[in-house]
Scaffold this motif. Sequence first.
Motif, PDB file in Angstrom:
ATOM      1  N   ALA A  49       0.808  -1.266   0.030  1.00  0.00           N
ATOM      2  CA  ALA A  49      -0.106   0.102   0.204  1.00  0.00           C
ATOM      3  C   ALA A  49       0.850   1.204   0.073  1.00  0.00           C
ATOM      4  CB  ALA A  49      -0.785   0.222   1.134  1.00  0.00           C
ATOM      5  N   THR A  50       0.485   2.135  -0.703  1.00  0.00           N
ATOM      6  CA  THR A  50       1.099   3.513  -0.443  1.00  0.00           C
ATOM      7  C   THR A  50       0.073   5.060  -0.299  1.00  0.00           C
ATOM      8  OG1 THR A  50       0.685   4.144  -2.955  1.00  0.00           O
ATOM      9  CG2 THR A  50       2.814   3.018  -2.377  1.00  0.00           C
ATOM     10  N   ILE A  51       0.745   5.822   0.216  1.00  0.00           N
ATOM     11  CA  ILE A  51      -0.103   6.969   0.560  1.00  0.00           C
ATOM     12  C   ILE A  51       0.751   8.187   0.315  1.00  0.00           C
ATOM     13  CG2 ILE A  51       0.502   6.908   3.017  1.00  0.00           C
ATOM     14  CD1 ILE A  51      -2.296   7.915   3.996  1.00  0.00           C
ATOM     15  N   THR A  52       0.072   9.215  -0.148  1.00  0.00           N
ATOM     16  CA  THR A  52       0.749  10.476  -0.653  1.00  0.00           C
ATOM     17  C   THR A  52       0.636  11.556   0.375  1.00  0.00           C
ATOM     18  OG1 THR A  52      -1.254  11.644  -1.657  1.00  0.00           O
ATOM     19  CG2 THR A  52       0.088   9.939  -3.000  1.00  0.00           C
ATOM     20  N   SER A  53       0.961  12.646   0.432  1.00  0.00           N
ATOM     21  CA  SER A  53       1.133  13.725   1.315  1.00  0.00           C
ATOM     22  C   SER A  53      -0.263  14.255   1.512  1.00  0.00           C
ATOM     23  CB  SER A  53       2.085  14.830   1.040  1.00  0.00           C
ATOM     24  OG  SER A  53       1.826  15.358  -0.147  1.00  0.00           O
ATOM     25  N   THR A  68      -5.400  -1.318   6.083  1.00  0.00           N
ATOM     26  CA  THR A  68      -5.517   0.199   5.938  1.00  0.00           C
ATOM     27  C   THR A  68      -4.311   1.030   6.211  1.00  0.00           C
ATOM     28  OG1 THR A  68      -7.821  -0.064   6.543  1.00  0.00           O
ATOM     29  CG2 THR A  68      -6.850   2.162   6.830  1.00  0.00           C
ATOM     30  N   ILE A  69      -3.996   1.730   5.132  1.00  0.00           N
ATOM     31  CA  ILE A  69      -2.635   2.307   5.289  1.00  0.00           C
ATOM     32  C   ILE A  69      -3.136   4.046   5.830  1.00  0.00           C
ATOM     33  CG2 ILE A  69      -2.603   3.265   2.985  1.00  0.00           C
ATOM     34  CD1 ILE A  69       0.507   3.124   3.148  1.00  0.00           C
ATOM     35  N   SER A  70      -2.520   4.531   6.792  1.00  0.00           N
ATOM     36  CA  SER A  70      -2.557   5.985   7.131  1.00  0.00           C
ATOM     37  C   SER A  70      -1.439   6.821   7.556  1.00  0.00           C
ATOM     38  CB  SER A  70      -3.503   5.892   8.715  1.00  0.00           C
ATOM     39  OG  SER A  70      -2.968   5.281   9.616  1.00  0.00           O
ATOM     40  N   ARG A  71      -1.449   8.120   7.878  1.00  0.00           N
ATOM     41  CA  ARG A  71      -0.135   8.744   7.637  1.00  0.00           C
ATOM     42  C   ARG A  71      -0.632   9.921   8.542  1.00  0.00           C
ATOM     43  NH1 ARG A  71       3.144  10.491   2.372  1.00  0.00           N
ATOM     44  NH2 ARG A  71       3.995  12.432   3.165  1.00  0.00           N
ATOM     45  N   ASP A  72       0.544  10.243   9.256  1.00  0.00           N
ATOM     46  CA  ASP A  72       0.700  11.367  10.314  1.00  0.00           C
ATOM     47  C   ASP A  72       1.893  12.439  10.003  1.00  0.00           C
ATOM     48  OD1 ASP A  72       0.935  13.321  12.432  1.00  0.00           O
ATOM     49  OD2 ASP A  72       0.222  12.249  13.776  1.00  0.00           O
ATOM     50  N   ASN A  73       1.368  13.339   9.048  1.00  0.00           N
ATOM     51  CA  ASN A  73       2.350  13.993   8.282  1.00  0.00           C
ATOM     52  C   ASN A  73       3.396  14.905   9.767  1.00  0.00           C
ATOM     53  OD1 ASN A  73       2.282  13.567   5.797  1.00  0.00           O
ATOM     54  ND2 ASN A  73       0.177  15.225   5.806  1.00  0.00           N
ATOM     55  N   ALA A  74       2.826  15.361  10.605  1.00  0.00           N
ATOM     56  CA  ALA A  74       3.425  16.246  11.671  1.00  0.00           C
ATOM     57  C   ALA A  74       4.351  15.303  12.343  1.00  0.00           C
ATOM     58  CB  ALA A  74       2.328  16.590  12.700  1.00  0.00           C
ATOM     59  N   LYS A  75       4.075  14.015  12.721  1.00  0.00           N
ATOM     60  CA  LYS A  75       4.960  13.084  13.216  1.00  0.00           C
ATOM     61  C   LYS A  75       5.922  12.196  12.218  1.00  0.00           C
ATOM     62  CE  LYS A  75       1.993  11.999  17.207  1.00  0.00           C
ATOM     63  NZ  LYS A  75       1.297  11.075  17.839  1.00  0.00           N
ATOM     64  N   LYS A  76       5.624  12.377  10.717  1.00  0.00           N
ATOM     65  CA  LYS A  76       6.401  11.875   9.830  1.00  0.00           C
ATOM     66  C   LYS A  76       6.400  10.192  10.068  1.00  0.00           C
ATOM     67  CE  LYS A  76       9.693  15.525   9.500  1.00  0.00           C
ATOM     68  NZ  LYS A  76       9.376  16.395  10.628  1.00  0.00           N
ATOM     69  N   MET A  77       5.152   9.904  10.310  1.00  0.00           N
ATOM     70  CA  MET A  77       4.796   8.514  10.486  1.00  0.00           C
ATOM     71  C   MET A  77       3.726   7.688   9.566  1.00  0.00           C
ATOM     72  SD  MET A  77       5.321   7.938  14.531  1.00  0.00           S
ATOM     73  CE  MET A  77       5.373   6.193  14.303  1.00  0.00           C
ATOM     74  N   ILE A  78       3.723   6.737   9.227  1.00  0.00           N
ATOM     75  CA  ILE A  78       2.726   6.044   8.771  1.00  0.00           C
ATOM     76  C   ILE A  78       2.591   4.872   9.124  1.00  0.00           C
ATOM     77  CG2 ILE A  78       3.233   6.876   6.281  1.00  0.00           C
ATOM     78  CD1 ILE A  78       4.397   4.135   5.489  1.00  0.00           C
ATOM     79  N   TYR A  79       1.350   4.283   9.124  1.00  0.00           N
ATOM     80  CA  TYR A  79       0.928   2.875   9.787  1.00  0.00           C
ATOM     81  C   TYR A  79       0.397   1.902   8.805  1.00  0.00           C
ATOM     82  CZ  TYR A  79       1.468   6.511  13.360  1.00  0.00           C
ATOM     83  OH  TYR A  79       1.524   7.654  14.121  1.00  0.00           O
ATOM     84  N   LEU A  80      -0.041   0.855   9.163  1.00  0.00           N
ATOM     85  CA  LEU A  80      -0.471  -0.178   8.338  1.00  0.00           C
ATOM     86  C   LEU A  80      -1.357  -0.988   9.354  1.00  0.00           C
ATOM     87  CD1 LEU A  80      -0.803  -1.111   5.317  1.00  0.00           C
ATOM     88  CD2 LEU A  80       0.808  -2.904   6.049  1.00  0.00           C
ATOM     89  N   GLU A  81      -2.619  -0.853   9.222  1.00  0.00           N
ATOM     90  CA  GLU A  81      -3.627  -1.700  10.032  1.00  0.00           C
ATOM     91  C   GLU A  81      -3.817  -3.090   9.431  1.00  0.00           C
ATOM     92  OE1 GLU A  81      -4.603  -0.476  13.247  1.00  0.00           O
ATOM     93  OE2 GLU A  81      -5.606  -2.458  13.596  1.00  0.00           O
ATOM     94  N   MET A  82      -3.783  -4.314   9.744  1.00  0.00           N
ATOM     95  CA  MET A  82      -3.822  -5.491   8.960  1.00  0.00           C
ATOM     96  C   MET A  82      -4.852  -6.237   9.773  1.00  0.00           C
ATOM     97  SD  MET A  82      -0.001  -6.224   7.847  1.00  0.00           S
ATOM     98  CE  MET A  82       0.714  -6.569   9.690  1.00  0.00           C
ATOM     99  N   ASN A  83      -5.758  -6.422   9.016  1.00  0.00           N
ATOM    100  CA  ASN A  83      -6.915  -7.330   9.773  1.00  0.00           C
ATOM    101  C   ASN A  83      -7.221  -8.595   8.759  1.00  0.00           C
ATOM    102  OD1 ASN A  83      -7.469  -5.423  11.760  1.00  0.00           O
ATOM    103  ND2 ASN A  83      -8.672  -4.171  10.220  1.00  0.00           N
ATOM    104  N   SER A  84      -7.944  -9.309   9.280  1.00  0.00           N
ATOM    105  CA  SER A  84      -8.109 -10.710   8.776  1.00  0.00           C
ATOM    106  C   SER A  84      -6.914 -11.250   8.142  1.00  0.00           C
ATOM    107  CB  SER A  84      -9.287 -10.348   7.691  1.00  0.00           C
ATOM    108  OG  SER A  84     -10.553  -9.864   8.098  1.00  0.00           O
ATOM    109  N   LEU A  85      -5.922 -11.521   8.788  1.00  0.00           N
ATOM    110  CA  LEU A  85      -4.611 -11.773   8.321  1.00  0.00           C
ATOM    111  C   LEU A  85      -4.791 -13.247   7.874  1.00  0.00           C
ATOM    112  CD1 LEU A  85      -2.383  -9.949  10.685  1.00  0.00           C
ATOM    113  CD2 LEU A  85      -1.762  -9.751   8.146  1.00  0.00           C
ATOM    114  N   LYS A  86      -4.186 -13.487   6.790  1.00  0.00           N
ATOM    115  CA  LYS A  86      -3.812 -14.844   6.075  1.00  0.00           C
ATOM    116  C   LYS A  86      -2.587 -15.499   6.160  1.00  0.00           C
ATOM    117  CE  LYS A  86      -7.622 -13.669   2.561  1.00  0.00           C
ATOM    118  NZ  LYS A  86      -7.626 -13.538   1.457  1.00  0.00           N
TER     119      LYS A  86
END
Length: 121
Positions: A49-53, A68-86
Amino acid sequence: QVQLVESGGGLVQAGGSLRLSCAASGVIYSINVMGWYRQAPGKQRELVATITSTDSTNYADSVKGRFTISRDNAKKMIYLEMNSLKPDDTAVYYCNAGVQSTWISAYRAYWGQGTQVTVSS
């Protein structure tokens, strides 16, 4: 220099969830696209997954609706929430970022060291 540090990997049973984090630090003027890639044993590294600014996202077909990918620009962080893992999600997950170190420099791609995600059946 720029460093990307991932965290949050681990062992989980099929159907479970994990949340990965990636923090960027160092000489950073701007970050454009950030993303997650993964590499399973014996396979090539692939986009997850990718996410722009501006929070525009893109997902691999194999994870759509589960990750689900998400981003916190102020903290310079991204996250990846992974559900229903296989079990097929088992891989080393890498963080990637396009970083501009000064206002006149070109964007350069950086990679984290990776974090292992193992999904047991």
